[in-house]
Scaffold this active site. Structure first.
Site, PDB file in Angstrom:
ATOM      1  N   ARG A 307       0.876  -1.175   0.000  1.00 46.23           N
ATOM      2  CA  ARG A 307       0.000   0.000   0.000  1.00 46.23           C
ATOM      3  C   ARG A 307       0.909   1.219   0.000  1.00 46.23           C
ATOM      4  O   ARG A 307       2.053   1.172   0.453  1.00 46.23           O
ATOM      5  CB  ARG A 307      -0.895   0.024   1.233  1.00 46.23           C
ATOM      6  CG  ARG A 307      -1.816  -1.190   1.379  1.00 46.23           C
ATOM      7  CD  ARG A 307      -2.617  -1.082   2.665  1.00 46.23           C
ATOM      8  NE  ARG A 307      -3.562  -2.199   2.819  1.00 46.23           N
ATOM      9  CZ  ARG A 307      -3.305  -3.315   3.483  1.00 46.23           C
ATOM     10  NH1 ARG A 307      -2.110  -3.473   4.074  1.00 46.23           N
ATOM     11  NH2 ARG A 307      -4.197  -4.281   3.581  1.00 46.23           N
ATOM     12  N   LYS A 332      -2.041  -1.914   7.923  1.00 48.98           N
ATOM     13  CA  LYS A 332      -3.474  -1.801   8.174  1.00 48.98           C
ATOM     14  C   LYS A 332      -3.909  -2.873   9.164  1.00 48.98           C
ATOM     15  O   LYS A 332      -3.539  -4.042   9.026  1.00 48.98           O
ATOM     16  CB  LYS A 332      -4.234  -1.957   6.855  1.00 48.98           C
ATOM     17  CG  LYS A 332      -5.713  -1.616   6.943  1.00 48.98           C
ATOM     18  CD  LYS A 332      -6.345  -1.653   5.571  1.00 48.98           C
ATOM     19  CE  LYS A 332      -7.819  -1.271   5.644  1.00 48.98           C
ATOM     20  NZ  LYS A 332      -8.456  -1.298   4.306  1.00 48.98           N
ATOM     21  N   HIS A 401      -2.429   2.237  -6.137  1.00 48.26           N
ATOM     22  CA  HIS A 401      -2.959   0.987  -5.597  1.00 48.26           C
ATOM     23  C   HIS A 401      -3.156  -0.060  -6.697  1.00 48.26           C
ATOM     24  O   HIS A 401      -3.214  -1.260  -6.406  1.00 48.26           O
ATOM     25  CB  HIS A 401      -4.284   1.245  -4.874  1.00 48.26           C
ATOM     26  CG  HIS A 401      -4.572   0.269  -3.771  1.00 48.26           C
ATOM     27  ND1 HIS A 401      -3.848   0.227  -2.604  1.00 48.26           N
ATOM     28  CD2 HIS A 401      -5.502  -0.716  -3.671  1.00 48.26           C
ATOM     29  CE1 HIS A 401      -4.319  -0.735  -1.824  1.00 48.26           C
ATOM     30  NE2 HIS A 401      -5.321  -1.329  -2.447  1.00 48.26           N
ATOM     31  N   ARG A 404      -0.507  -2.653  -6.641  1.00 46.15           N
ATOM     32  CA  ARG A 404      -0.719  -3.706  -5.639  1.00 46.15           C
ATOM     33  C   ARG A 404      -1.698  -4.762  -6.172  1.00 46.15           C
ATOM     34  O   ARG A 404      -1.466  -5.966  -6.031  1.00 46.15           O
ATOM     35  CB  ARG A 404      -1.235  -3.077  -4.343  1.00 46.15           C
ATOM     36  CG  ARG A 404      -1.608  -4.055  -3.233  1.00 46.15           C
ATOM     37  CD  ARG A 404      -1.971  -3.250  -1.985  1.00 46.15           C
ATOM     38  NE  ARG A 404      -2.810  -3.990  -1.053  1.00 46.15           N
ATOM     39  CZ  ARG A 404      -2.347  -4.741  -0.053  1.00 46.15           C
ATOM     40  NH1 ARG A 404      -1.047  -4.882   0.121  1.00 46.15           N
ATOM     41  NH2 ARG A 404      -3.189  -5.351   0.772  1.00 46.15           N
ATOM     42  N   HIS A 427      -3.961  -9.438   4.099  1.00 42.81           N
ATOM     43  CA  HIS A 427      -5.416  -9.473   4.199  1.00 42.81           C
ATOM     44  C   HIS A 427      -5.835 -10.311   5.403  1.00 42.81           C
ATOM     45  O   HIS A 427      -5.326 -11.413   5.611  1.00 42.81           O
ATOM     46  CB  HIS A 427      -6.040 -10.088   2.938  1.00 42.81           C
ATOM     47  CG  HIS A 427      -6.005  -9.176   1.759  1.00 42.81           C
ATOM     48  ND1 HIS A 427      -6.165  -9.618   0.464  1.00 42.81           N
ATOM     49  CD2 HIS A 427      -5.821  -7.838   1.671  1.00 42.81           C
ATOM     50  CE1 HIS A 427      -6.083  -8.590  -0.363  1.00 42.81           C
ATOM     51  NE2 HIS A 427      -5.873  -7.507   0.342  1.00 42.81           N
ATOM     52  N   TYR A 436      -9.295 -11.511  -6.555  1.00 41.63           N
ATOM     53  CA  TYR A 436      -8.369 -11.595  -7.682  1.00 41.63           C
ATOM     54  C   TYR A 436      -8.664 -12.784  -8.588  1.00 41.63           C
ATOM     55  O   TYR A 436      -8.237 -12.813  -9.739  1.00 41.63           O
ATOM     56  CB  TYR A 436      -6.923 -11.621  -7.180  1.00 41.63           C
ATOM     57  CG  TYR A 436      -6.580 -10.370  -6.417  1.00 41.63           C
ATOM     58  CD1 TYR A 436      -6.478  -9.139  -7.075  1.00 41.63           C
ATOM     59  CD2 TYR A 436      -6.416 -10.384  -5.040  1.00 41.63           C
ATOM     60  CE1 TYR A 436      -6.210  -7.976  -6.382  1.00 41.63           C
ATOM     61  CE2 TYR A 436      -6.140  -9.223  -4.323  1.00 41.63           C
ATOM     62  CZ  TYR A 436      -6.041  -8.023  -5.003  1.00 41.63           C
ATOM     63  OH  TYR A 436      -5.790  -6.869  -4.301  1.00 41.63           O
TER      64      TYR A 436
END
Length: 456
Positions: A307, A332, A401, A404, A427, A436
């Site tokens: 990120r 995050k 982004h 990524r 994640h 994805y």
């Protein structure tokens, strides 16, 4: 009636009016939008909206003894809201039909800007704006070429329907966020980015009800404000959700109320697939990035799936060349993780390090010192990518982004297990990573449409 002269001063977005007390004049001034009496300094303050000055000139006529326009001289290097490197200039074409120019102080360039009609200097944000025209843009480009500077150019989304919120200057007796709200956010260890997002959202809620004391606000006002965001402001679903969360934090954490569901029409999040680049397109962007530091930044983001906030917070010590890993600290969700360190990325990072010699952070901004390291600007990274994309034939609407997203998609297409991709991206839920699988086109060439087997 003795009509005494009046004085008008213009300070950026504010008009100061000095006049003798007269009932008719006072009623006129009160009719100007958001006008207010400054009791301490004994003058009227009126927002410098389009048409406000013209109405005052028409009303007071020859009684105006003078109109003074104050300019803030640009005599020192600017501390820019959008940090960029030395010998760079960022030009943004805005939705309002102007060009925003952001650059470190240069007298020749500043003098050129001052020759353009209706130029403005924004002392708060430290940037210039000029009317958009191809001629003005070409004049600036020629000067940039003479200086040998790098031009970064971007355009705001011209199709945006979002209505901007009223600024603190637009609202008389603007109410600031209570200190206890900010302290509670810090006490709960919310990230700086979350605090920066929550505070203005909660302030907008407070100032939407200027005549209701903060203690009198409740569920009815939350519903009304949510409706306003959707129907009047036309904000996105994610913006509306975050605003509701910011308000809930006050009622539940600051006031200490019980956790409850507020009966507002929470939006369904738009299920849009992210834009991704092909491997060929990523290669084209990196080849178009000639500046060593800029290329190292984009390569690090793509090769590690970072990120933008993670990239600018990377420290030199986070690069583990022995294990070929990058340590991402407090990402995050306040979680640490390890991700890939590409051998090609390591090579360019070593070249970059010999040239730039950063002190603490892997990528540092202007004015960085060992005792006071400065993180690189996130906005500058976006401008770097934008400038590189413009040099290619890529027409996709992409952001930092996107690199990524492309990293994750390319790993999946090369056969990497989804669980490993989830770990590399950081994640929390596998459902986030599964998106994805809907993006990749791997294997499509092996599938035939049933139509091809029909006799038609």
């Amino acid at each position: 009636m003795d009509q005494k002269p009046v004085q008008i001063e213009i300070l950026g977005k504010k008009i100061i009016l000095r006049m003798a007390k007269n009932e008719a004049d006072v009623q006129f001034v009160l009719g100007l939008r958001f006008s207010r009496w400054n009791k301490a300094d004994r003058f009227w303050e009126i927002p410098h909206y389009h048409g406000s000055l013209e109405r005052m000139q028409q009303y007071f006529g020859e009684r105006i003894s003078q109109i003074v326009r104050h300019e803030t001289p640009n005599t020192e290097p600017s501390v820019q809201a959008r940090s960029i490197d030395k010998n760079q200039i960022l030009i943004i074409r805005t939705r309002t039909g102007r060009l925003k120019l952001i650059f470190g102080y240069n007298s020749a360039l500043a003098q050129l800007v001052k020759t353009i009609p209706y130029y403005q200097w924004d002392p708060k944000n430290k940037w210039w704006t000029i009317p958009y025209s191809e001629k003005f843009l070409d004049d600036v480009k020629r000067k940039i070429a003479e200086l040998g500077w790098t031009l970064l150019y971007e355009e705001e989304d011209m199709k945006s329907e979002v209505v901007p919120k009223k600024s603190a200057f637009d609202i008389s007796n603007y109410r600031k966020c209570p200190e206890e709200y900010i302290q509670k956010l810090q006490e709960k260890r919310y990230s700086p980015s979350t605090i920066r997002a929550y505070v203005p959202l909660f302030e907008e809620f407070l100032n939407y009800f200027p005549h209701i004391d903060i203690e009198g606000l409740g569920e009815k006002e939350v519903r009304e404000f949510s409706h306003y965001l959707v129907t009047t402001r036309k904000v996105s679903a994610s913006h509306q959700n975050q605003a509701i969360n910011a308000i809930k934090f006050y009622f539940e954490k600051v006031r200490g109320g019980e956790r409850k569901y507020y009966h507002v029409d929470r939006p369904i999040r738009e299920k849009a697939l992210p834009e991704v680049l092909s491997e060929k397109e990523v290669s084209a962007i990196l080849k178009a990035t000639s500046n060593l530091k800029h290329r190292a930044i984009l390569m690090t983001i793509y090769s590690a799936g970072l990120r933008i906030s993670e990239l600018i917070n990377l420290k030199i010590k986070d690069i583990d060349s022995e294990r070929m890993q990058i340590r991402v600290e407090q990402a995050k969700g306040k979680k640490d993780r390890y991700t890939l360190l590409s051998s090609k990325t390591l090579k360019i990072l070593r070249e970059y390090f010999k040239t730039e010699r950063p002190h603490v952070y892997l990528f540092e901004g202007q004015g960085s010192t060992p005792s006071r390291p400065v993180r690189y600007s996130a906005a500058s990274i976006g401008s770097i990518l934008k400038a590189s994309v413009l040099k290619t034939d890529i027409k996709k609407k992409i952001t930092v982004h996107t690199l990524r997203h492309s990293f994750a998609t390319h790993l999946l297409e090369r056969g990497t297990d989804l669980r490993y991709i989830q770990s590399l991206l950081g994640h929390e839920s596998p459902k986030t990573t599964e998106i994805y699988t809907h993006i990749t086109t791997k294997g499509f060439d092996q599938i035939k449409s049933p139509l091809d087997e029909l006799d038609v």
